[in-house]
Scaffold this motif. Sequence first.
Motif, PDB file in Angstrom:
ATOM      1  N   VAL A 286      57.108  32.236  85.186  1.00 17.14           N
ATOM      2  CA  VAL A 286      58.243  31.513  85.761  1.00 17.14           C
ATOM      3  C   VAL A 286      57.909  30.027  85.914  1.00 17.14           C
ATOM      4  O   VAL A 286      58.796  29.172  85.809  1.00 17.14           O
ATOM      5  N   SER A 287      56.624  29.695  86.147  1.00 12.42           N
ATOM      6  CA  SER A 287      56.224  28.290  86.168  1.00 12.42           C
ATOM      7  C   SER A 287      56.386  27.679  84.778  1.00 12.42           C
ATOM      8  O   SER A 287      56.803  26.523  84.628  1.00 12.42           O
ATOM      9  N   LEU A 288      56.053  28.458  83.763  1.00 12.62           N
ATOM     10  CA  LEU A 288      56.265  28.019  82.384  1.00 12.62           C
ATOM     11  C   LEU A 288      57.743  27.735  82.135  1.00 12.62           C
ATOM     12  O   LEU A 288      58.106  26.743  81.508  1.00 12.62           O
ATOM     13  N   ALA A 289      58.608  28.613  82.644  1.00  7.41           N
ATOM     14  CA  ALA A 289      60.049  28.414  82.463  1.00  7.41           C
ATOM     15  C   ALA A 289      60.509  27.140  83.161  1.00  7.41           C
ATOM     16  O   ALA A 289      61.235  26.323  82.578  1.00  7.41           O
ATOM     17  N   PHE A 290      60.094  26.960  84.403  1.00  5.66           N
ATOM     18  CA  PHE A 290      60.540  25.807  85.192  1.00  5.66           C
ATOM     19  C   PHE A 290      60.036  24.501  84.583  1.00  5.66           C
ATOM     20  O   PHE A 290      60.803  23.557  84.353  1.00  5.66           O
ATOM     21  N   LEU A 291      58.742  24.429  84.300  1.00  4.46           N
ATOM     22  CA  LEU A 291      58.154  23.201  83.773  1.00  4.46           C
ATOM     23  C   LEU A 291      58.458  23.017  82.287  1.00  4.46           C
ATOM     24  O   LEU A 291      58.564  21.889  81.800  1.00  4.46           O
ATOM     25  N   GLY A 292      58.591  24.121  81.562  1.00  6.73           N
ATOM     26  CA  GLY A 292      58.922  24.026  80.147  1.00  6.73           C
ATOM     27  C   GLY A 292      60.297  23.457  79.911  1.00  6.73           C
ATOM     28  O   GLY A 292      60.584  22.919  78.829  1.00  6.73           O
ATOM     29  N   ALA A 293      61.174  23.568  80.919  1.00  7.28           N
ATOM     30  CA  ALA A 293      62.503  22.980  80.782  1.00  7.28           C
ATOM     31  C   ALA A 293      62.418  21.472  80.553  1.00  7.28           C
ATOM     32  O   ALA A 293      63.275  20.892  79.871  1.00  7.28           O
ATOM     33  N   ASP A 294      61.398  20.828  81.124  1.00  9.12           N
ATOM     34  CA  ASP A 294      61.193  19.403  80.865  1.00  9.12           C
ATOM     35  C   ASP A 294      61.051  19.130  79.373  1.00  9.12           C
ATOM     36  O   ASP A 294      61.621  18.180  78.831  1.00  9.12           O
ATOM     37  N   THR A 295      60.268  19.977  78.713  1.00  8.43           N
ATOM     38  CA  THR A 295      59.989  19.773  77.297  1.00  8.43           C
ATOM     39  C   THR A 295      61.253  19.859  76.465  1.00  8.43           C
ATOM     40  O   THR A 295      61.468  19.058  75.549  1.00  8.43           O
ATOM     41  N   VAL A 296      62.103  20.804  76.795  1.00  5.37           N
ATOM     42  CA  VAL A 296      63.272  21.074  75.972  1.00  5.37           C
ATOM     43  C   VAL A 296      64.428  20.131  76.288  1.00  5.37           C
ATOM     44  O   VAL A 296      65.179  19.750  75.393  1.00  5.37           O
ATOM     45  N   LEU A 319      75.856  20.303  87.651  1.00  5.03           N
ATOM     46  CA  LEU A 319      76.553  21.493  87.157  1.00  5.03           C
ATOM     47  C   LEU A 319      75.553  22.572  86.731  1.00  5.03           C
ATOM     48  O   LEU A 319      75.725  23.761  87.040  1.00  5.03           O
ATOM     49  N   LEU A 320      74.504  22.163  86.039  1.00  2.87           N
ATOM     50  CA  LEU A 320      73.479  23.112  85.603  1.00  2.87           C
ATOM     51  C   LEU A 320      72.727  23.699  86.786  1.00  2.87           C
ATOM     52  O   LEU A 320      72.409  24.896  86.808  1.00  2.87           O
ATOM     53  N   TRP A 321      72.449  22.886  87.777  1.00  4.74           N
ATOM     54  CA  TRP A 321      71.743  23.336  88.978  1.00  4.74           C
ATOM     55  C   TRP A 321      72.540  24.427  89.693  1.00  4.74           C
ATOM     56  O   TRP A 321      71.982  25.451  90.110  1.00  4.74           O
ATOM     57  N   LEU A 328      70.209  33.051  89.491  1.00  4.45           N
ATOM     58  CA  LEU A 328      69.079  33.593  90.250  1.00  4.45           C
ATOM     59  C   LEU A 328      69.562  34.570  91.320  1.00  4.45           C
ATOM     60  O   LEU A 328      68.930  35.616  91.549  1.00  4.45           O
ATOM     61  N   VAL A 329      70.684  34.254  91.956  1.00  6.57           N
ATOM     62  CA  VAL A 329      71.219  35.110  93.025  1.00  6.57           C
ATOM     63  C   VAL A 329      71.709  36.439  92.470  1.00  6.57           C
ATOM     64  O   VAL A 329      71.486  37.499  93.075  1.00  6.57           O
ATOM     65  N   VAL A 330      72.365  36.422  91.300  1.00  2.81           N
ATOM     66  CA  VAL A 330      72.962  37.658  90.774  1.00  2.81           C
ATOM     67  C   VAL A 330      71.963  38.487  89.967  1.00  2.81           C
ATOM     68  O   VAL A 330      72.227  39.667  89.702  1.00  2.81           O
ATOM     69  N   PHE A 357      65.026  30.128  86.271  1.00  3.90           N
ATOM     70  CA  PHE A 357      64.011  29.107  86.548  1.00  3.90           C
ATOM     71  C   PHE A 357      64.026  28.024  85.471  1.00  3.90           C
ATOM     72  O   PHE A 357      63.768  26.858  85.768  1.00  3.90           O
ATOM     73  N   PHE A 358      64.312  28.400  84.244  1.00  4.25           N
ATOM     74  CA  PHE A 358      64.437  27.392  83.182  1.00  4.25           C
ATOM     75  C   PHE A 358      65.597  26.445  83.510  1.00  4.25           C
ATOM     76  O   PHE A 358      65.469  25.219  83.410  1.00  4.25           O
TER      77      PHE A 358
END
Length: 446
Positions: A286-296, A319-321, A328-330, A357-358
């Motif tokens: 999940v850290s990869l997803a969160f931080l990898g979003a920067d890359t993409v 809007l994305l947030w 995440l909630v659902v 997380f992404f």
Amino acid sequence: MTAPPAAPSPEEAEAAYERFVWKNLPRNFAGHFMHGMLGMTGFRLFNAPTFLPAYLHLLSGSDFMVGLGQSLQQLGGVVSPVIGATQIEHRKRVLPVAMLMGTLMRVQILGVALAGFFLHGTAALVAILFFLFLLGLFSGPQSVAFQLLLAKVIPIARRGRLQALRNVTGGAIAAALAWFAGRYLIQRNVLGNGYSTTFLLAFVLTSLGLTALRLLMREPEPPTVREKARLVDRIRDFPALFAADRSFAFFMLAQTLATAGRVAAPFYILFAGHSMALDGANLGLVSLAFLGADTVTNMGWGFAGDRFGFRSTFIASLLLWIAATVLLVVAPMFPGAGPGAPGGFDLGVHGLIFCAFFGLGAAQSGFQMSSQTMVLEFGVRDDIAMRLALTTTAQGAMSALGPLAGGIIASTLGYSVLFGTSISFLIVALLVLIVLVDEPRFRTVA
């Protein structure tokens, strides 16, 4: 007797300043790029809403203590930005102050790592909370100084691509390191404390980035700076600063409301723990997803901001947030939700959490880039430091109250109310931004 040369006119001084900026742009661009690629990579690793909240929860077993730790870090930055700005805005050279504050910030990350290695239980928790407060204290003036440096040496039309390039590169490194840290450092408890080893790695990276900036950067002396003023006198100037540009005042309101939306950020990973085991492998993913979003996404945020202005990317990030928080909630409502066996990863519900997380990471990177860059484009150059201080102080105050309130809400009312509160703040921020804030890029010649 030869007469001394005449002082340059204001127009000549401004032209000389612009020539210096463009002449040294490749070197300064490289310096800020290296600082972002290495320095900000370390801070991403340290501040990701996964490792530190999980470690605080491991030490305390309390949602409230997780919120308290995040609040103390932000509390340190509530007053210090304005104080820092009054010590910076009259200086023609800001780099020495930036280096000092940057160094002091990095010492606190080292302190957190060493506390984990040499202390245990309550002693380790108290020490880490202390270092987090000091980290926030020094981050306030450091943020003002570094953003002011960016405004001095990088022209408006190049700021988005600089941040995009450094965030893409740094994001890729941070994402890979996050996966490595979770899968190997934490899972295998390297050096006796995998979390502390991860924070030590963050300290090394941030220090290398700061060193690169110091070696590469050439700072110009602006033609004009504000006269040195007492803190109380500058505080009295705040109403005039807002009155001079009402759009800036509403921008600051939108930024503060969006920051209030972070009330749930430290609890993203704890909520995910109800549907997946929070072992090192899953933390890494999940850290990869969160931080990898920067890359993409960062390249898109940066170039879109340069072309259309950062108000548009600010709106898109909000809007994305909101969408990612809803996902995440659902996610736990889908079949197969549950902690499961350590190391297990179900492509269904766990995949949705990974996607959430992404989205959260992409939204955070867009929000940070948009708000930090947009604030530089309001008003006149001599007031940049104080505008930065005001927005940083407001963010710091809200960021200090948010996690603490989040811990109380999560402990007493539950995660549904917590996430609903976060989404409500984000929606209001979005409405303020759309209705009351114009695009300062359209008033500025790039």
